[in-house]
Design an enzyme around this catalytic site. Structure first.
Site, short mmCIF file in Angstrom:
data_model
loop_
_atom_site.label_atom_id
_atom_site.label_comp_id
_atom_site.label_asym_id
_atom_site.label_seq_id
_atom_site.Cartn_x
_atom_site.Cartn_y
_atom_site.Cartn_z
N HIS A 151 0.83 -1.20 0.00
CA HIS A 151 0.00 0.00 0.00
C HIS A 151 0.87 1.25 0.00
O HIS A 151 1.89 1.32 0.70
CB HIS A 151 -0.93 0.00 1.22
CG HIS A 151 -2.07 -0.95 1.07
ND1 HIS A 151 -2.63 -1.23 -0.14
CD2 HIS A 151 -2.75 -1.68 1.97
CE1 HIS A 151 -3.63 -2.08 0.03
NE2 HIS A 151 -3.72 -2.38 1.30
N LYS A 578 -13.20 5.10 7.31
CA LYS A 578 -13.69 6.12 6.37
C LYS A 578 -15.21 6.11 6.32
O LYS A 578 -15.84 7.15 6.11
CB LYS A 578 -13.10 5.88 4.98
CG LYS A 578 -13.44 6.96 3.96
CD LYS A 578 -12.51 6.89 2.76
CE LYS A 578 -12.79 5.65 1.92
NZ LYS A 578 -14.04 5.78 1.14
#
Length: 909
Positions: A151, A578
């Site tokens: 990532h 999120k």
């Protein structure tokens, strides 16, 4: 410049070491800049640092610094960005060196802290009454797997990381009372490395490729992670090996080359490359160890008997030397070496290191055969009084071979459930089945999929041309099937299904894998690779136990899971954050884990949870061992997988001692967490936590998703647009081309808030949640005192609050063209931050953030001193860019500040 919310004791020994290291490295950086760039540029750096040291930079009030930056040419801005970024990196090195010294001193002192090594954990459990038989049973089930991912939160190039590693090594050589000539020699070497670092690009000019990511990760695996694993197995074999099999205890996993979710660059070729590259690393190590054993075991049958099995093995060797005819151990090792060379030729296309050339012997068909040959040697030595002739080296080699096979790290496959749906829809249509899969409801989909798994007939035809997406999916799965044939079943970890929400999401990849022979259909379907749903949103985490129950109620699930059924499930910290904010996300993961464990236990199946954590608090970050110990009781069960990603790989595993400490600590934590009894939770405690999670969820959603102006606020006050253009990862930042928060990946979302120093994903929603839920400070203290999960949540949130700087964040808010909405939204954020800080301190009874963790407080303060000026420089450059300056050098300068801030903060994603 000091954060007023932090309190630092500068007279602590660690603090003195940090300051001494920082001063030396800072002086050497200025010396290198003077030497390479001249006095004038060195004076510019000194002037900027002096201005930064005299002003309240942390609160955004720095008129001298801002005036200096506003007068800079673009070329000077690039130069200063490099200087501040380099200073930040060097400050981190100085802190890490002091930290390792502190750890070494702490290890030398007996204490009453929790066990931090597996050996100490075993001692603690034996002292608590565990028998050897009970420990052997525990070890037989243990499976601890850190999983490396690519990532994009590591901004530094591998070349820069290597440079930093060498500087760190040299700093570690410095001790008190060194001879003056040696001190001078080390200082000159440090100067040379820092000068070379100055002339090395901090970040990549072009976007990194998957091949680069594989190579970068394997560099750390080769130099620190693998040596650490070898050391640990060497210790464990001698000290706790009698308690049971060790090989399943610690393994490494990887997503590098296998994670296709939203990544067009990952395919069958990258899967092959990853496994081949990994294989080369481990086979070279095996070969080196076998050569060492060959050198040592020049044991003659004239002086000692050997087993018949060893003689039979030695007879297969192709060594023509008459001088070794009475040395069966050497002959056997020669054969083993040649067969390893043949394996390497087959899997990587080249012989192993130390090989004289191509060999004609048959390669090992699988790692078990290699282990079997080594076991023949061990058995012969033991039966004939020679066990101590090679120490623990031979047994360590066997244990590592059991853990690493010929693949080194198990490679996971990951894909989005939406892709599976589209692929199957095309396969059903092209096969003429009459099934319009995308139009089916959930029940109908499950019926069709279960039927496909009940027979061996494939959907795929070699005579049919498929669309690009379907062809790519099938080619990747075929590459995975070939990998299993070449490397053995252990080369693949799990097949992770992103965006899992239903039972059909679990069945779909099984039908696809059936097309390439990794799943066998019939009355009792079997599988070579297990599927693992990834529950990512708050809603999916809540629904996860129901999906697991539906899966385990299917008869086919039992045959697919095998004789010792263990179902793996991945929990997503990032997207759930999120989606619903920090508190709701962490609560959702914890309650989901408990409910999944209960469901699996009720259905008679083992559970292995895979925690998808990042480096930042908002993405589940924090020390891995502490995270394990904070898991709900009954959810670890000796088995855990955890992602290690981005910048945290270098931080946790960048050198062998650090890698060993973290891996050993993780294994110890898993053992201790597995033996913790499940407490009877007070319903009032559960009710309070549930109310807090729900109310914080509502408060977070009210800001992020319900406020119509928030989306524009985010894009205008953070450097998200500039981050998208920074070449820090091979994966696109967003799943689609839209600006919607829902479509943005969690990593750039967190990364952007870190750059602007909000750290919003790590704390927002807590204070408003407390208020909405009507909870008192006394109730929250009771929660923290009786609920490890909540105590851990508060501790990590306090770190995020300490790292955030609302004064600097306010300057970013000024970038927004919509002043009224920006100021309105920021006022809400600032009130929440102040309230959260007050609550964190009131609950703990602290006077300042992190005053109960002085080392961590100092780390945050040190990073702030290095990074704050970079934020001010970034603000100046963003203002120019958004005013219409499209100079390429300006873009470079902005990206340098992004890279410098990220490298300085170190847990930005």
């Amino acid at each position: 410049m000091r954060n007023p919310a932090l309190s630092i004791d500068v007279d602590r020994p660690t603090s003195r070491h940090v300051r001494q290291n920082a001063h030396l490295l800072s002086d050497l950086l200025i010396e290198a800049i003077t030497y390479l760039e001249g006095e004038e540029k060195a004076e510019l750096v000194a002037k900027a640092r002096k201005a930064a040291s005299r002003e309240d930079v942390v609160n955004g009030d720095a008129p001298l610094l801002d005036h200096l930056f506003s007068d800079l040419t673009t070329e000077q801005a690039v130069f200063l960005a490099r200087a501040f970024a380099s200073h930040s990196l060097l400050a981190n090195i100085g802190e890490d060196v002091a930290g390792r010294r502190r750890h070494a001193e702490a290890d030398a002192q007996p204490g009453d802290e929790r066990p931090r090594t597996l050996i100490d954990a075993v001692k603690a459990l034996k002292a608590a009454g565990k028998s050897d038989a009970e420990l052997a049973k525990i070890f037989a089930a243990m499976n601890v797997v850190p999983v490396l991912t690519a990532h994009p939160t590591e901004v530094r190039r591998r070349s820069m990381v290597d440079r930093e590693t060498e500087i760190s090594r040299l700093m570690a050589l410095r001790r008190h009372h060194l001879p003056p000539d040696l001190e001078a020699e080390i200082r000159e070497s440090l100067f040379r490395e820092i000068a070379l670092m100055w002339r090395t690009r901090l970040y990549r000019p072009e976007r990194i490729t998957v091949k680069d990511e594989i190579r970068n990760a394997l560099s750390i695996v080769r130099t620190s992670i693998l040596p650490a694993i070898i050391d640990l197995y060497g210790d464990w074999t001698g000290k706790i090996g009698q308690h049971g099999q060790l090989a399943p205890l610690l393994k490494m996993g990887s997503w590098l080359g296998g994670d296709r979710d939203g990544h067009p660059g990952v395919n069958g070729q990258t899967l092959k490359l990853a496994l081949s590259s990994q294989s080369r690393v481990i086979l070279d190590w095996y070969a080196g160890e076998v050569r060492k054993l060959w050198s040592n075991l020049a044991v003659s049958t004239a002086y000692t008997p050997v087993s018949d099995e060893l003689l039979a093995l030695a007879a297969q060797a192709k060594d023509p030397s008459v001088h070794r005819i009475d040395e069966p151990y050497r002959l056997a090792l020669e054969l083993i070496f040649d067969r390893l060379t043949a394996v390497s030729q087959k899997l990587t296309g080249a012989p192993v290191a130390f090989a004289s050339g191509v060999t004609s012997v048959e390669p090992y068909a699988h790692p078990d055969a290699f282990v079997a040959d080594l076991s023949v040697i061990i058995d012969s030595l033991e039966r004939n009084g020679g066990e101590r002739l090679v120490g623990s080296a031979l047994r360590t080699l066997v244990e590592v071979a059991k853990a690493c096979g010929f693949h080194l790290m198990s490679l996971d496959l990951r894909q989005n459930a939406d892709v599976h749906e589209r692929t199957l829809d095309e396969l059903f249509r092209r096969a003429g089945t009459g099934v319009e899969y995308l139009k089916l409801d959930e029940d109908a989909r499950c019926k069709v999929l279960i039927d496909e798994l009940s027979h061996q007939r494939p959907l795929v035809s070699p005579f049919t041309a498929y669309g690009e997406e379907t062809s790519k999916e099938l080619a990747t799965m075929e590459a995975a099937a070939q990998a299993v044939r070449d490397y053995g079943h252990g080369c693949l970890g799990a097949y992770i299904i992103s965006k899992s929400a239903t039972l059909s999401d679990m069945l779909e990849p099984l039908v696809l894998l059936k097309q390439v022979g990794l799943v066998w259909g019939g009355a009792a379907p079997r599988a070579s690779v297990k599927v693992a749903p990834l529950f990512e949103t708050i809603g999916d985490l809540e629904n996860g136990p129901a999906v697991l129950r539906q899966w385990l109620e299917l008869p086919l699930s039992r045959t697919i899971l095998g004789d010792r059924p263990v179902q793996e499930i991945m929990l997503g910290y990032s997207d759930s954050n999120k989606d619903g904010g920090y508190v709701a996300s962490r609560r959702g993961v914890a309650t989901g884990a408990s409910a999944l464990a209960h469901e699996a236990d009720r259905m008679g199946v083992g559970l292995q949870l895979f925690h998808g954590r990042g480096g930042s608090v908002g993405r589940g970050g924090g020390p891995a061992a502490e995270a394990v110990l904070a898991q709900p009781a009954g959810t670890v069960q000796g088995r855990i997988r955890m992602t290690e990603q981005g910048e945290m790989i270098a931080r946790r595993f960048g050198d062998q001692p650090t890698a060993r400490r973290n891996l050993d600590g993780l294994a110890a934590a898993v053992l201790m967490a597995s033996e913790r009894p499940i407490p009877k939770r007070d319903p009032k405690v559960e009710g309070a936590m549930t109310a807090l999670a729900q109310s914080s969820f509502e408060g977070y959603r009210a800001l992020v998703y319900d406020d119509a102006a928030f989306e524009d606020f985010f894009w205008s006050v953070t450097p998200i647009s500039e981050i998208v253009g920074l070449n820090i990862g091979s994966r696109p930042a967003s799943r689609t081309a839209s600006r919607k928060i829902e479509d943005l990946r969690a990593i750039p979302w967190v990364f952007s808030w870190s750059q602007a120093r909000f750290m919003l994903p790590g704390w927002y929603g807590f204070a408003s949640g407390v208020e909405r839920a009507g909870l008192s400070v006394e109730q929250l203290r009771d929660l923290a005192g009786n609920f490890d999960f909540f105590a851990s949540l508060l501790s990590n949130m306090e770190l995020a609050l300490a790292q955030s700087q609302m004064g600097i964040a306010a300057r970013y808010v000024a970038l927004s063209p919509d002043k009224a909405n920006a100021e309105r939204i920021f006022a809400t954020i600032r009130r929440e931050h102040e309230a959260a800080t007050g609550l964190a301190l009131a609950i703990r009874g602290g006077a300042a953030l992190l005053d109960n963790q002085p080392d961590l407080a100092e780390s945050v303060a040190l990073a702030s001193r290095s990074v704050d000026p970079l934020n001010h420089l970034q603000l100046e450059l963003l203002s120019r860019r958004r005013a219409g300056d499209i100079d390429e050098e300006l873009r470079l300068a902005i990206q340098l500040t992004v890279a410098g801030i990220a490298a300085g903060l170190r847990n930005t994603g």
